[in-house]
Design a protein around this motif. Structure first.
Motif, PDB file in Angstrom:
ATOM      1  N   SER A  83       0.845  -1.205   0.000  1.00 35.39           N
ATOM      2  CA  SER A  83       0.000   0.000   0.000  1.00 35.39           C
ATOM      3  C   SER A  83       0.873   1.244   0.000  1.00 35.39           C
ATOM      4  O   SER A  83       1.981   1.257   0.535  1.00 35.39           O
ATOM      5  CB  SER A  83      -0.928   0.008   1.210  1.00 35.39           C
ATOM      6  OG  SER A  83      -0.190   0.071   2.409  1.00 35.39           O
ATOM      7  N   GLU A 143       0.307   5.447   0.860  1.00 36.72           N
ATOM      8  CA  GLU A 143      -0.697   6.289   1.516  1.00 36.72           C
ATOM      9  C   GLU A 143      -0.171   7.709   1.721  1.00 36.72           C
ATOM     10  O   GLU A 143       0.956   7.919   2.168  1.00 36.72           O
ATOM     11  CB  GLU A 143      -1.065   5.696   2.877  1.00 36.72           C
ATOM     12  CG  GLU A 143      -1.641   4.289   2.778  1.00 36.72           C
ATOM     13  CD  GLU A 143      -1.641   3.575   4.121  1.00 36.72           C
ATOM     14  OE1 GLU A 143      -1.163   4.180   5.093  1.00 36.72           O
ATOM     15  OE2 GLU A 143      -2.087   2.418   4.171  1.00 36.72           O
ATOM     16  N   SER A 191      -4.595   7.146  -1.584  1.00 38.20           N
ATOM     17  CA  SER A 191      -3.853   5.915  -1.342  1.00 38.20           C
ATOM     18  C   SER A 191      -3.927   5.027  -2.575  1.00 38.20           C
ATOM     19  O   SER A 191      -4.765   5.229  -3.459  1.00 38.20           O
ATOM     20  CB  SER A 191      -4.424   5.154  -0.124  1.00 38.20           C
ATOM     21  OG  SER A 191      -5.765   4.766  -0.374  1.00 38.20           O
TER      22      SER A 191
END
Length: 921
Positions: free
Chosen positions: A713, A715, A726
Motif C-alpha cells: 500500500s 498512503e 492511497s
C-alpha cells in the motif's frame, strides 16, 4: 581748448643764477627727474601750477630767467603745462614758489561673455537696463570702429598721440585729431582698445559671444598711445626689448581726459575708462598731476575708471590708479578668486572679472573676437556698470554711484601688506535691486477635461496692488487653450479663460509675472486636478477553484453605463503574484477574461479586479469572495514486483495531482507498507519535485500464502493544500521448495514382488523462510528382492540469497530381481541445489560405488548416465530432471532401475529435489 606750443622760449640760464627768495628745494621725485635729465638729456615733464591761468605767468617767469624749455601743451581746464626741459630748468621749476610740483611725463602701457553673469549684468539687461542714453569714453589704443560689435555706436572719436618721444598714431599723422575716424588705428596695434570698448559697451550681433556690460550705451573712442620702435623704449618686465610697442604719455592722457570733460558738457558720459598705467604705488598719489583732472571729471558727472595694473603687487597699484579720485579696478576670475596677476591692496576700490574675457578684436571682416586677461579687461566692466547705474539713477553723483557699487558688491578678502584686505567685486543686481513683488493665484484648482474655467490672480508690489501689468497663466503642458494672459486692474487682479486639454489627472497651474525694470518677477504655482470619466469594473468569474487548478477569471468594464473596449483589466487572487495574477483586454462588450491558478493555501480569500485608468478614464476596482479548495491527489505504486524475506527492499511510488497522470506533488510525506495486519511493515519518504517517493524496509519478513503474494500500500494523509489518497498493489514473495527420500520402488512380480513408497521421505517442502527438515534416517530396509541400510533424507532452505538444498544418502543397497544381475550400491548420495543468487541456478550431483553382477561399473560425473543391462532393463545413474514449476529447480536421483519393456520394474535410490520461486534478485 589745448594750446600746443613747439617753439623754444628763451635760452638756458647760466649756472648759479639767482633764484627767487621764496623757492623751496626739490622733493625726491623732482630730484629724480633732475638726475635723469643730467644723465639722459632734456625730459618731458608736466608742470603743475596753483590754478588755471597761472601757466602763462610761470612761463613768463621762466622766459625772464632765460630758462631753456620747450612748451608742448598748455591745458585749458587744468592748471598744468607740459614742457621739455633740461636738468637746470627742471630744478628751477621745482624751486619756483609759483609751481606746485614738477611731474614726470610718464609713458603708460596698456594693462591687460562669461563674465557678465558674474556681476549679474545679465539680470539688469533682462529688466531693460542696458545703458541707453549714456556714453562710455575709452582712452586706449584706438578702435576698429567698423567692427560689428559696435554697430554704429561709436558716437565720437579723438586722438592725442606722440606727446612723448614716440610716433603719432593719429590717422592724420599729427599729434592730435578729432572727428570720425580719429581713433581708427592699425589692426596690429589697436586690438587692446577694441577689446576694452567691446567689453564695456558691445552689443550682441553676428558672431558676438554676447552683450557687453552696457550694450545700449554709446562709445567715445580716444587714441592716447604712441608708437615706439626702439627696444630701449619697449622693455618687458625682464628688461628685454620688445619693439615695436605702444605707450601713452601722461600729457596725452590728460589732454584726452580734458577732451572728455569738454564733451560731457553736451552729452551724458557715464564713465571714462583708462585700461593703462605704470609704476608701483603703495599709497595714494596725493600730489599727482592727475588729481585735479579726475576731480574735474567727477564734478562733471564722469566716473574715472582706471585699471590697477598687472604686476601682481600685493599692496600697490599703478598710476594713475593710485590717485584718490580714481575708481581703481582689480581683476578676479569668474569664481571670484583674486587673479594672480592683478595689483591689489587698500588702494583698490573694486574688483571685476578680468580673466579670459572674450570680446571684439580687429579683423579684416570686422567680426573677430578673442580672449584676453588683465585688469584692462576688468576696468571696462566697471565703466559699463556706471552706464547702467546712470541710466537708472540719473540724479546720483559719481560719489554716490561709486559708493553704491562698493557697498553692494560681493566681498573678496585676500592677504595684503601683512594683513587682510577686503575689496568688493561689483554686483549690479545688488546695486540696483528690484522691488519685491507678490503674485497669488485665486482661481479654481480643478476642472473637467474640455471644461472652460476662469483663471485669476492678484499682483502686488511693496504690499500694494500693481495695476496695468500682464499676468500669464499656463495649465499643465500649456499651449493652445491651456495658456492665456490678462492685465491687472486697479486692484492688481488679472484673469482670463483656460480650457484643459491635457490628459485628466493631477497637474499644475502657474501664474507668471515677468517683472519690469523696477519690480522683480513673481510666480505662483498651484496643484490642479483635471477630472477623468468614472468607470465601473465588476468581477463576473467563478467563486471557487481547487488549489493548482486553472480557472477563467472574468470581469466587465463600463463607463457611464456603456461597455468600454480595448482596455486592460488586471485580476489578482489572494496574495497575488505569479499565476495568481493575470490581465486581459476588454472586448466589444467590455468583457475581459484570463486564466489564473490558485497557489495560496486553500481556504477563504478574495479575488480582485482593477482597471488602472487612462488619460480620460478614471481607475476602478472590484473584489469578490473566493474559496480555494484542496486539490485532489492520486498515488500509484512503482516499486519492485517481487520481494524476498531476509533482504532489504526499496518501495516506491508517485504522488500526483488529481490523476496518476497529473503533475507531481513535491515535498509531501508518503507512507509505503508491505503486508497487512500483524505482518504489516511500513516506512515513510518525502516526495521529490516529480512527486516520486521511496523508502526501504529492511529486512522483509512476510508470511507465505498459497499464492506467494504480499499486499503493498501507498498512503498520503493529505494537508492544507491536498486531499489524502492511497493506492495498493500486490507483489510476489520469493519462496523455496524441496523433497528428499532414500528409496522407492515397484517390482510387480508374484510372491516376491514389492511396492515401496518413498522412504524415509521429507515430504514436499514449501517455505519463504530459512528451514531444515528433521526427517529421521531409516537404518535398514529388508525385502526378498531388495535390502538397504542407513537411508537419510534432508531439505535445507536459507535466505539472502534464497537457496534450497535437498540431500539424500544411502550406505548400501542390494537389488536382486529375477532375470537381472545383482545390482549393488555403496555410499550413494544425491544432492539438488537451487538458488536465486546472481542470475539464479539449479545444480545437482551424485556419488556412489556401483557393481552389476559383481563387477564395478565406472560411471563418471555426467548426469543421466545409462548403464545397459542384459535383457529388458536399464540403469540411469545421476538422473537429473529440471522442475518446470520453479524459477530454478532440479530433481536428482542417484540411481534409477527401470524395465526396458512393459514397465515391469521402477526402483529409485537416493532422490533429492530442490526449487526456488519468485526470485526477487
Amino acid at each position: 581748448m589745448v594750446l600746443a606750443c613747439t617753439a623754444l622760449i628763451g635760452v638756458a640760464s647760466p649756472a648759479g643764477a639767482a633764484l627767487p627768495p621764496d623757492s623751496s628745494p626739490p622733493d625726491a621725485g623732482e630730484r629724480a627727474l633732475i638726475a635723469k635729465a643730467e644723465s639722459d638729456g632734456p625730459q618731458s615733464v608736466i608742470v603743475q601750477v596753483p590754478s588755471v591761468g597761472d601757466q602763462r605767468a610761470v612761463l613768463g617767469e621762466m622766459r625772464a630767467r632765460d630758462s631753456g624749455i620747450r612748451v608742448t601743451t598748455v591745458f585749458d581746464l587744468y592748471p598744468l603745462v607740459t614742457v621739455t626741459a633740461d636738468a637746470e630748468a627742471i630744478e628751477e621749476l621745482a624751486q619756483s614758489p609759483d609751481v606746485v610740483r614738477v611731474h614726470p611725463n610718464r609713458l603708460n602701457e596698456p594693462t591687460m561673455d562669461s563674465s557678465l553673469p558674474v556681476i549679474n549684468g545679465d539680470d539688469l539687461h533682462a529688466r531693460g537696463i542696458t545703458g541707453g542714453g549714456q556714453a562710455v569714453a575709452v582712452l586706449d589704443t584706438g578702435i576698429d570702429a567698423a567692427h560689428e560689435f559696435f554697430g554704429g555706436k561709436v558716437a565720437a572719436e579723438a586722438c592725442f598721440s606722440a606727446g612723448g618721444d614716440g610716433e603719432s598714431l593719429c590717422p592724420n599723422g599729427e599729434e592730435e585729431q578729432t572727428g570720425a575716424g580719429a581713433a581708427q588705428c592699425d589692426e596690429a596695434l589697436c586690438d587692446h582698445g577694441t577689446h576694452v570698448a567691446g567689453t564695456a559697451a558691445g552689443a550682441a550681433t553676428g558672431n558676438a559671444p554676447g552683450d557687453g556690460v552696457a550694450p545700449a550705451a554709446d562709445i567715445i573712442a580716444i587714441q592716447v598711445f604712441s608708437r615706439y620702435d626702439e627696444d630701449e623704449d619697449c622693455q618687458d618686465e625682464n628688461g628685454v626689448g620688445q619693439a615695436p610697442c605702444v605707450k601713452a604719455s601722461d600729457d596725452d592722457i590728460i589732454e584726452a581726459l580734458q577732451h572728455v570733460q569738454s564733451l560731457a558738457a553736451d552729452r551724458d558720459i557715464a564713465a571714462v575708462n583708462l585700461s593703462l598705467g605704470s609704476g608701483e604705488y603703495g599709497e595714494h598719489c596725493e600730489d599727482s598731476d592727475y588729481r585735479e583732472v579726475l576731480q574735474g571729471l567727477r564734478t562733471a558727472g564722469v566716473a574715472p575708471v582706471i585699471s590697477a595694473g598687472n604686476d601682481d603687487h600685493a599692496a600697490a597699484v599703478g598710476s594713475p590708479g593710485c590717485v584718490p579720485e580714481a575708481i581703481t579696478v582689480g581683476a578676479t576670475d569668474d569664481d571670484d578668486s583674486v587673479a594672480g596677476y592683478t595689483n591689489r591692496g587698500a588702494q583698490l576700490d573694486v574688483f571685476a572679472p578680468g580673466t579670459d574675457i572674450e570680446s571684439s578684436v580687429p579683423s579684416g571682416s570686422d567680426n573677430g573676437y578673442g580672449t584676453k586677461s588683465g585688469t584692462s579687461m576688468a576696468a571696462p566692466h566697471v565703466a559699463g556698470a556706471f552706464a547702467l547705474l546712470r541710466e537708472e539713477r540719473p540724479g546720483d553723483s559719481v560719489d554716490e554711484l561709486e559708493a553704491l557699487l562698493e557697498d553692494t558688491g560681493f566681498d573678496v578678502p585676500y592677504p595684503s601688506d601683512g594683513g587682510e584686505v577686503t575689496t568688493p567685486r561689483i554686483d549690479l543686481a545688488a546695486a540696483l535691486p528690484q522691488e519685491e513683488s507678490g503674485l497669488s493665484y485665486t482661481g479654481p484648482t480643478s476642472a473637467a477635461l474640455d471644461e472652460t474655467f476662469t483663471a485669476s490672480a492678484t499682483l502686488t508690489a511693496g504690499g500694494s496692488a500693481l495695476a496695468g501689468e500682464t499676468v500669464s497663466f499656463s495649465l499643465g503642458s500649456g499651449g493652445g487653450s491651456q495658456e492665456c494672459s490678462g492685465t491687472t486692474n486697479s486692484a492688481g487682479e488679472a484673469s482670463c479663460e483656460l480650457t484643459p486639454t491635457d490628459a485628466p489627472g493631477e497637474t499644475t497651474l502657474t501664474a507668471d509675472f515677468a517683472g519690469n525694470r523696477d519690480v522683480e518677477p513673481a510666480r505662483d504655482t498651484v496643484a490642479f486636478t483635471i477630472g477623468r470619466q468614472p468607470t465601473v469594473v465588476t468581477y463576473t468569474g467563478p467563486a471557487e477553484a481547487d488549489f493548482h487548478d486553472l480557472f477563467a477569471a472574468s470581469a466587465t468594464l463600463t463607463a457611464g453605463g456603456n461597455p468600454v473596449s480595448g482596455q486592460t483589466v488586471s485580476f489578482s487572487l489572494g496574495s497575488g503574484g505569479g499565476s495568481q495574477e493575470c490581465s486581459a483586454t476588454t472586448d466589444g462588450s467590455g468583457v475581459a477574461t484570463c486564466s489564473m491558478t490558485p497557489t495560496d493555501v486553500p481556504g477563504s480569500t478574495t479575488v480582485g479586479v482593477t482597471f488602472a485608468g487612462t488619460a480620460t478614464l478614471a481607475p476602478s476596482s472590484d473584489s469578490a469572495p473566493f474559496t480555494v479548495t484542496r486539490q485532489e491527489t492520486a498515488l500509484r505504486y512503482t516499486g519492485p514486483e517481487r520481494v524476498a524475506n531476509g533482504t532489504a527492499v526499496e518501495l516506491s511510488g508517485v504522488l500526483t495531482e488529481e490523476t496518476t497522470e497529473g503533475p507531481g506533488v513535491a515535498d509531501r510525506e508518503v507512507t509505503l507498507a508491505l503486508g497487512a495486519g500483524a505482518d504489516r511493515q511500513e516506512c515513510t519518504g518525502t516526495t521529490g519535485s516529480s512527486g516520486a517517493v521511496a523508502c526501504t524496509i529492511d529486512p522483509v519478513d512476510q508470511p507465505l500464502n498459497a499464492d506467494a503474494t504480499v499486499p503493498v500500500s501507498v498512503e498520503f494523509g493529505g494537508d492544507d493544500y491536498y486531499e489524502p489518497s492511497s493506492a495498493s498493489a500486490t507483489v510476489l514473495l520469493e519462496y523455496y521448495t524441496g523433497r528428499a527420500y532414500g528409496l522407492s520402488g515397484s517390482v510387480p512380480l508374484p510372491l516376491v514382488g514389492f511396492d515401496i513408497e518413498p522412504t524415509p521421505d521429507t515430504g514436499e517442502i514449501r517455505t519463504a523462510d530459512a528451514t531444515s527438515t528433521g526427517t529421521p534416517c531409516l537404518a535398514e530396509l529388508s525385502l526378498i528382492l531388495l535390502q538397504a541400510d542407513a537411508l537419510c533424507p534432508n531439505v535445507t532452505t536459507s535466505l539472502a540469497p534464497g537457496t534450497s538444498v535437498a540431500t539424500t544418502s544411502v550406505d548400501e543397497v542390494r537389488i536382486g530381481i529375477p532375470g537381472l544381475p545383482v545390482i549393488e550400491l555403496e555410499n550413494a548420495t544425491a544432492q539438488a541445489t537451487s538458488t536465486c543468487a546472481g542470475d539464479g541456478s539449479a545444480t545437482g550431483s551424485t556419488e556412489m560405488t556401483l557393481r552389476v553382477g559383481g563387477e564395478v561399473i565406472e560411471i563418471g560425473t555426467e548426469p543421466n548416465t545409462e548403464v545397459d543391462l542384459p535383457g529388458v532393463a536399464r540403469i540411469v545413474v545421476n538422473e537429473q530432471v529440471p522442475d518446470p514449476d520453479a524459477d530454478h529447480g532440479l530433481t536428482v536421483r542417484a540411481l534409477r532401475l527401470t524395465a526396458l519393456e512393459g514397465g515391469l520394474a521402477d526402483v529409485v535410490v537416493a532422490s533429492a529435489t530442490s526449487g526456488v520461486h519468485n526470485c526477487a534478485s
